[in-house]
Design an enzyme around this catalytic site. Structure first.
Site, PDB file in Angstrom:
ATOM      1  CG  ASP A 200      -1.997   1.005   1.228  1.00 59.75           C
ATOM      2  OD1 ASP A 200      -1.909   1.964   0.432  1.00 59.75           O
ATOM      3  OD2 ASP A 200      -2.940   0.868   2.035  1.00 59.75           O
ATOM      4  CG  ASP A 211      -4.576   5.410  -0.180  1.00 63.01           C
ATOM      5  OD1 ASP A 211      -3.880   4.389  -0.268  1.00 63.01           O
ATOM      6  OD2 ASP A 211      -5.321   5.665   0.791  1.00 63.01           O
ATOM      7  CG  HIS A 280      -9.533   7.080   3.338  1.00 63.33           C
ATOM      8  ND1 HIS A 280      -8.643   7.934   2.734  1.00 63.33           N
ATOM      9  CD2 HIS A 280      -8.997   5.839   3.212  1.00 63.33           C
ATOM     10  CE1 HIS A 280      -7.612   7.235   2.289  1.00 63.33           C
ATOM     11  NE2 HIS A 280      -7.794   5.952   2.549  1.00 63.33           N
ATOM     12  CG  HIS A 288      -7.926  10.021   7.671  1.00 56.11           C
ATOM     13  ND1 HIS A 288      -8.552  10.455   8.809  1.00 56.11           N
ATOM     14  CD2 HIS A 288      -6.651   9.753   8.019  1.00 56.11           C
ATOM     15  CE1 HIS A 288      -7.698  10.443   9.811  1.00 56.11           C
ATOM     16  NE2 HIS A 288      -6.535  10.028   9.360  1.00 56.11           N
ATOM     17  CD  GLU A 407      -6.306   2.424  -0.448  1.00 58.72           C
ATOM     18  OE1 GLU A 407      -5.247   1.887  -0.057  1.00 58.72           O
ATOM     19  OE2 GLU A 407      -6.839   3.383   0.137  1.00 58.72           O
TER      20      GLU A 407
HETATM   21  C1  HZT Z   1      -3.643   6.609   7.793  1.00 59.66           C
HETATM   22  C2  HZT Z   1      -2.269   6.661   7.984  1.00 59.66           C
HETATM   23  C3  HZT Z   1      -1.439   6.504   6.916  1.00 59.66           C
HETATM   24  C4  HZT Z   1      -5.663   6.331   6.348  1.00 59.66           C
HETATM   25  C5  HZT Z   1      -6.500   4.186   5.481  1.00 59.66           C
HETATM   26  C6  HZT Z   1      -5.326   3.808   4.679  1.00 59.66           C
HETATM   27  C7  HZT Z   1      -3.396   3.168   4.042  1.00 59.66           C
HETATM   28  O1  HZT Z   1      -7.162   3.296   8.146  1.00 59.66           O
HETATM   29  C8  HZT Z   1     -10.646   6.770   7.731  1.00 59.66           C
HETATM   30  C9  HZT Z   1     -10.767   5.645   7.027  1.00 59.66           C
HETATM   31  C10 HZT Z   1      -1.933   6.301   5.653  1.00 59.66           C
HETATM   32  C11 HZT Z   1      -3.310   6.249   5.470  1.00 59.66           C
HETATM   33  C12 HZT Z   1      -4.171   6.398   6.550  1.00 59.66           C
HETATM   34  F1  HZT Z   1      -0.112   6.564   7.100  1.00 59.66           F
HETATM   35  N1  HZT Z   1      -6.149   5.010   6.612  1.00 59.66           N
HETATM   36  N2  HZT Z   1      -5.307   3.861   3.342  1.00 59.66           N
HETATM   37  N3  HZT Z   1      -4.101   3.460   2.959  1.00 59.66           N
HETATM   38  N4  HZT Z   1      -4.167   3.369   5.112  1.00 59.66           N
HETATM   39  S1  HZT Z   1      -7.019   4.736   7.970  1.00 59.66           S
HETATM   40  C13 HZT Z   1      -8.612   5.379   7.703  1.00 59.66           C
HETATM   41  O2  HZT Z   1      -6.367   5.401   9.072  1.00 59.66           O
HETATM   42  S2  HZT Z   1      -9.088   6.806   8.392  1.00 59.66           S
HETATM   43  C14 HZT Z   1      -9.618   4.849   6.994  1.00 59.66           C
HETATM   44 MN    MN Z   2      -6.572   4.374   1.894  1.00 61.24          MN
HETATM   45 MN    MN Z   3      -3.776   2.821   1.029  1.00 58.47          MN
END
Ligand code: HZT
Ligand code: MN
Ligand code: MN
Length: 426
Positions: A200, A211, A280, A288, A407
């Site tokens: 990811d 993303d 998100h 997000h 994703e």
């Molecule tokens: C948070 C920190 C990161 C956002 C989703 C995600 C990787 O789970 C609301 C819905 C990078 C991304 C994120 F360093 N997150 N997408 N790709 N992670 S999450 C989230 O925190 S907040 C999903």
């Molecule tokens: Mn994401």
């Molecule tokens: Mn992601």
């Protein structure tokens, strides 16, 4: 610092002659969307300048003009901002008028520069993932992979200060861990033959973030799990649109995901969506931005709106279908409040370093290391404890389970939905 070339070569060297098969590339049963005619994948645009990397015997797989060690900026491969469009999807039903509406076309033109930034970031994502997908193999350690992805991203997007670069840390989560694992310094995690790896990573141009994530496995027994998330994510992306309720997208994803099962060690196991993970919306420099896209029917009647950028990510699991925070934290992000006083000198300095280098974009400990920061553990903990920095620990289902993810990032343009991260791979 190793250069992109050095790291990519290291990666190639590690992967050569290990006798490992290529990772499985499973096709979901109802994902004909990935073979759209209007997808201009990186392979679609031919005959630009060609540099080295000319092994005649090997079939060329890279983007036209990209090198095996990821050194050519995409701005060079696509002059005059001519980056490929994503997959274009017309709106349906009540919103079908939008495609041809002169008013909507006018609105669309106002967002041209944002779209160019997003398409440039998406092309970087496609070229980097195409490259590393061919090289990642059991036996490799995660730091090597992360650095290849990150240095490749930096080179192709011409990373520069806050104007362009990495969107967030490279997630390399294995088996029961679904998200937010990336190695810290000194972690030596090596991929095993029967592992399921989620890759990811993010790319940004002027804060406009792509993303996108995919899953790799080298044992064919996981094919149904990989098909499930591919089918579920494509369903969610297809269902998405202006005025569509988030819970309806979640319900559609859930139905598809739960239609899959997998046989492991002679046992048939239902594939569950991980109910506390979400897609998100994304705003400039904010990964997000308030809305969460469920992967179950959670009853959230909030609607998607015109102009919004979304990441839809679905996670399938052979375990509980629920993640908890587990293991060493690597991912962090500044929350926003820059006014709150910090009394410890070292923590104040660290906040400044983070603000200058990442703003509100997520970062990881390795990114602090490469800036020359050291002994930041306690100051970082203080910033987290004061809610100035948010910690994003690894998210894992029960031990012994396997999780997969797919994703995509898309934008709800006034005229059409554009799946920016679509490629000929997924
Ligand atoms: C948070 C920190 C990161 C956002 C989703 C995600 C990787 O789970 C609301 C819905 C990078 C991304 C994120 F360093 N997150 N997408 N790709 N992670 S999450 C989230 O925190 S907040 C999903
Ligand atoms: Mn994401
Ligand atoms: Mn992601």
């Amino acid at each position: 610092m190793a250069t992109a070339a050095e790291t990519a070569e290291g990666l190639a060297a590690l992967s050569i002659d290990k006798g490992q098969p290529e990772a499985n590339d499973v096709d979901g049963s109802s994902d004909e969307g990935d073979a759209q005619d209007n997808v201009q994948g990186s392979g679609a645009v031919a005959k630009k300048k060609k540099k080295k990397n000319k092994k005649k015997s090997k079939k060329k797989k890279g983007a036209a003009g990209q090198t095996a060690d990821l050194t050519v900026p995409v701005s060079q491969l696509f002059p005059n901002n001519s980056y490929p469009e994503g997959e274009i999807c017309e709106y349906r039903d009540d919103n079908n008028y939008r495609t041809t509406s002169e008013e909507m076309r006018a609105k669309d033109r106002l967002n041209e520069s944002q779209l160019v930034d997003l398409r440039r970031a998406a092309e970087v994502h496609r070229e980097v993932r195409q490259n590393v997908r061919e090289r990642i193999r059991p036996g490799m350690d995660l730091t090597t992979i992360a650095e290849a992805i990150e240095n490749g991203t930096r080179a192709l997007v011409e990373a520069s200060g806050m104007s362009s670069g990495i969107g967030f840390p490279t997630g390399l989560s294995i088996n029961h861990c679904a998200a937010h694992f990336t190695p810290n310094a000194g972690d030596h995690v090596v991929i095993q033959d029967d592992d399921v790896l989620k890759v990811d990573f993010g790319v940004h141009v002027n804060g406009h973030i792509i993303d996108s994530a995919f899953t790799m496995a080298w044992n064919g027994r996981y094919d149904p799990l990989l098909s499930a998330v591919k089918d579920a994510t494509n369903t969610g992306v297809r269902e998405a649109g202006i005025d569509v309720r988030l819970c309806d997208i979640g319900a559609a994803i859930q139905e598809v995901m739960e239609s899959y099962e997998i046989e492991l060690d002679g046992k048939t196991i239902p594939i569950k969506p991980i109910r506390n993970l979400n897609g998100h919306n994304i705003a400039p420099y904010r990964i997000h931005s308030g809305k969460s896209v469920p992967i179950i029917d959670n009853g959230d009647a909030t609607r998607m709106e015109e102009g919004e950028l979304f990441a839809i990510e679905t996670f399938g699991s052979t375990g509980e279908g629920h993640v908890d925070e587990e293991g060493p934290c690597s991912h962090y992000a500044l929350t926003g409040s820059t006014t709150r006083p910090v009394h410890l000198e070292s923590a104040r300095k660290l906040r400044q370093t983070i603000a200058r280098n990442f703003g509100t974009l997520p970062f990881c400990r390795r990114y602090l290391d490469r800036l020359g920061e050291s002994r930041y553990f306690l100051p970082l903990k203080l910033l987290v404890d004061s809610d100035i920095v948010t910690a994003y620990p690894p998210l894992c289902d029960v031990k012994g389970s396997y999780t997969a993810q797919l994703e995509h990032t898309f934008i709800l343009r006034p005229t059409v939905k554009e799946v920016l991260s679509r490629g000929d791979d997924y």
